[in-house]
Enzyme design. Structure first.
Site, PDB file in Angstrom:
ATOM      1  N   GLY A   1       0.840  -1.199   0.000  1.00  0.00           N
ATOM      2  CA  GLY A   1       0.000   0.000   0.000  1.00  0.00           C
ATOM      3  C   GLY A   1       0.866   1.236   0.000  1.00  0.00           C
TER       4      GLY A   1
ATOM      5  N   GLY B   1       0.725   5.652   0.743  1.00  0.00           N
ATOM      6  CA  GLY B   1       0.025   6.824   1.238  1.00  0.00           C
ATOM      7  C   GLY B   1       0.865   8.065   1.044  1.00  0.00           C
TER       8      GLY B   1
ATOM      9  N   MET C   1       2.651   9.676   3.120  1.00  0.00           N
ATOM     10  CA  MET C   1       3.923   9.731   3.818  1.00  0.00           C
ATOM     11  C   MET C   1       4.852   8.573   3.496  1.00  0.00           C
ATOM     12  SD  MET C   1       4.351  12.398   5.704  1.00  0.00           S
ATOM     13  CE  MET C   1       5.612  11.813   6.824  1.00  0.00           C
TER      14      MET C   1
ATOM     15  N   VAL D   1       4.149   0.909   2.233  1.00  0.00           N
ATOM     16  CA  VAL D   1       4.292  -0.282   3.071  1.00  0.00           C
ATOM     17  C   VAL D   1       4.633  -1.463   2.166  1.00  0.00           C
ATOM     18  CG1 VAL D   1       3.159  -1.838   4.709  1.00  0.00           C
ATOM     19  CG2 VAL D   1       2.663   0.612   4.764  1.00  0.00           C
TER      20      VAL D   1
ATOM     21  N   ASP E   1      -3.677   9.528  14.845  1.00  0.00           N
ATOM     22  CA  ASP E   1      -4.020   9.442  13.422  1.00  0.00           C
ATOM     23  C   ASP E   1      -4.873   8.200  13.161  1.00  0.00           C
ATOM     24  OD1 ASP E   1      -4.091  10.352  10.803  1.00  0.00           O
ATOM     25  OD2 ASP E   1      -2.317   9.213  10.210  1.00  0.00           O
TER      26      ASP E   1
END
Length: 444
Positions: A20, A22, A24, A27, A141
């Site tokens: 995955g 995102g 930032m 993964v 978060d």
């Protein structure tokens, strides 16, 4: 990303495939050649505008957060194994590999969850949060993408690490880090995150699970942050018995949110509630229509009673209609008065809302020349709003602005003799450093 396939970090961790991506980082599924097992590795991309001193500071903070998260031992929390820095200076978080998908992936596929299923997941998330809070760690978060699912088992990831990734501070380029749609009002206003902040995010996550969207929306990040700080969440239509629980969690005052014990009891009731009975089926179209029987002879009183009852129903309905029309008329008058007010220098009218049946709430947004991120400059902006209010024709006096404890919210008492009647004046700083200033008032 394709160039990293097969890459080996520190002669130990071989990158197998991306799981995955995102804002930032990415993964990866990784093979730990030393221990002969598969783990997950999160590649954290630091903002490119950071200088060497700032990069060292970020890495040190990540190290502290990783150490804190690694202390957590709970079946509902993804275990952090290590924090390493690759040859190119990028930090990587080595974590437990969870074979499954995220709650965000599940919602993308299924749309929404039933209230009892969402409540059952909420109970697992709450237990994980409670364990972290006892250890003095706040997630900061929590969102569907950070809830991993292994069957019906829920695990939280990015514990502690998200405290750095999700902070509301701005980089030099002005980019906002974190996930605005799931931030609590105190985060938006730059206040410290607490356990109650995670409970707000749990409420937003449960809202998203049953409604298929976050509780606050906007066309841009700033609009979402303003909505979180000043508005009620969008009405819920699918939450059923979960709705009052979510509403309690989305209380803008952290003190108004339930504690862990009360929340566990509320979620348990929803999770164990029997499914609601299906709506009664309509009559079969094949059934022959039935006619009402004519009144029996010799009973004229029945006709009179029916007529009286019908008159009473119409009278009550007419009264309600009169009140409704009267309320609409008052709202229309207040809306007309609100249109005459205008806006203070540097602010733009962003939204009109109907409140309490007939009043109009005006929400202005703006960052005049004073917007530099410190309480004193916000105070100057508050004075701009106060001077503007004093010039509104109906205003006879404006009380001295009163600041909250952290000076992020200022209120003013306004006295009016004629329309437009103004009340509930608030000036709110959004972001830390300050990104925007919201002026909110009500007419009527």
């Amino acid at each position: 990303m394709a160039d990293d396939l097969g890459r080996v970090l520190l002669d130990r961790y071989r990158l197998i495939e991306p799981l995955g991506q995102g804002g930032m980082g990415t993964v990866w599924r990784v093979h730990d050649t030393r221990l002969g097992r598969e783990v997950a590795a999160k590649q954290l991309r630091l903002p490119p505008e950071l200088d060497s001193e700032q990069r060292a500071s970020w890495t040190a903070r990540l190290d502290r957060e990783a150490r804190a998260a690694a202390r957590l031992r709970h079946p509902g929390i993804v275990t952090v194994h290590d924090l390493v820095v690759s040859e190119d200076g990028q930090p990587w978080i080595i974590m437990e590999l969870v074979p499954g998908r995220s709650l965000a992936d599940l919602l993308a596929r299924e749309g929404t969850l039933a209230p009892d299923r969402a409540a059952a997941l909420g109970l697992q998330i709450l237990d994980a949060l409670a364990a972290a809070h006892r250890a003095g760690i706040v997630h900061r978060d929590l969102k569907p993408a950070n809830v991993l699912l292994e069957g019906e088992r829920a695990l939280l990831t990015d514990f502690g690490i998200a405290a750095v990734e999700g902070e509301t501070a701005l980089t030099r380029s002005g980019a906002l880090l974190g996930t605005p749609a799931f931030m609590a009002p105190e985060q938006v206003r730059g206040q410290p995150a607490t356990a109650a902040t995670d409970l707000w995010a749990l409420g937003a996550t449960l809202y998203n699970a049953v409604e298929g969207r976050p509780p606050f929306a906007g066309s841009a990040t700033g609009a979402v942050l303003v909505a979180i700080a000043t508005e009620a969440p969008s009405p819920m239509s699918n939450a059923g018995p979960l709705q009052p629980v979510v509403e309690r969690l989305l209380d803008k005052d952290p003190a108004g949110r339930p504690d862990t014990a009360a929340l566990r009891a509320m979620l348990s009731r929803v999770a164990s509630a029997p499914p609601r009975p299906a709506a009664e089926a309509p009559p079969s179209p094949a059934a022959p229509p039935t006619r009402p029987l004519p009144p029996a002879p010799g009973h004229p009183k029945r006709t009179v009673l029916i007529a009286v009852a019908l008159f009473a129903v119409l009278a009550v309905a007419g009264t309600g209609l009169t009140y409704a029309l009267r309320g609409d008329s008052a709202y229309a008058a207040n809306k007309k008065d609100a249109a005459t007010i205008g806006a203070p220098s540097g602010f733009t009218l962003k939204k009109e809302q109907k409140v309490d049946a007939d009043r109009v709430r005006l929400v202005y947004s703006g960052c005049p020349q004073f917007c530099a991120g410190s309480p004193s400059t916000l105070a100057s902006t508050v004075q701009v709003a106060a001077h503007w209010l004093a010039r509104v024709r109906s205003v006879s006096s404006v009380g001295p602005p009163v600041a909250s404890a952290n000076q992020a919210v200022w209120t003013m008492a306004v006295t009016t003799n004629t329309a437009p009647r103004i009340s509930n004046v608030r000036v709110i700083a959004v972001g830390d450093p300050m990104q925007d200033v919201v002026l909110q008032l009500e007419v009527g």
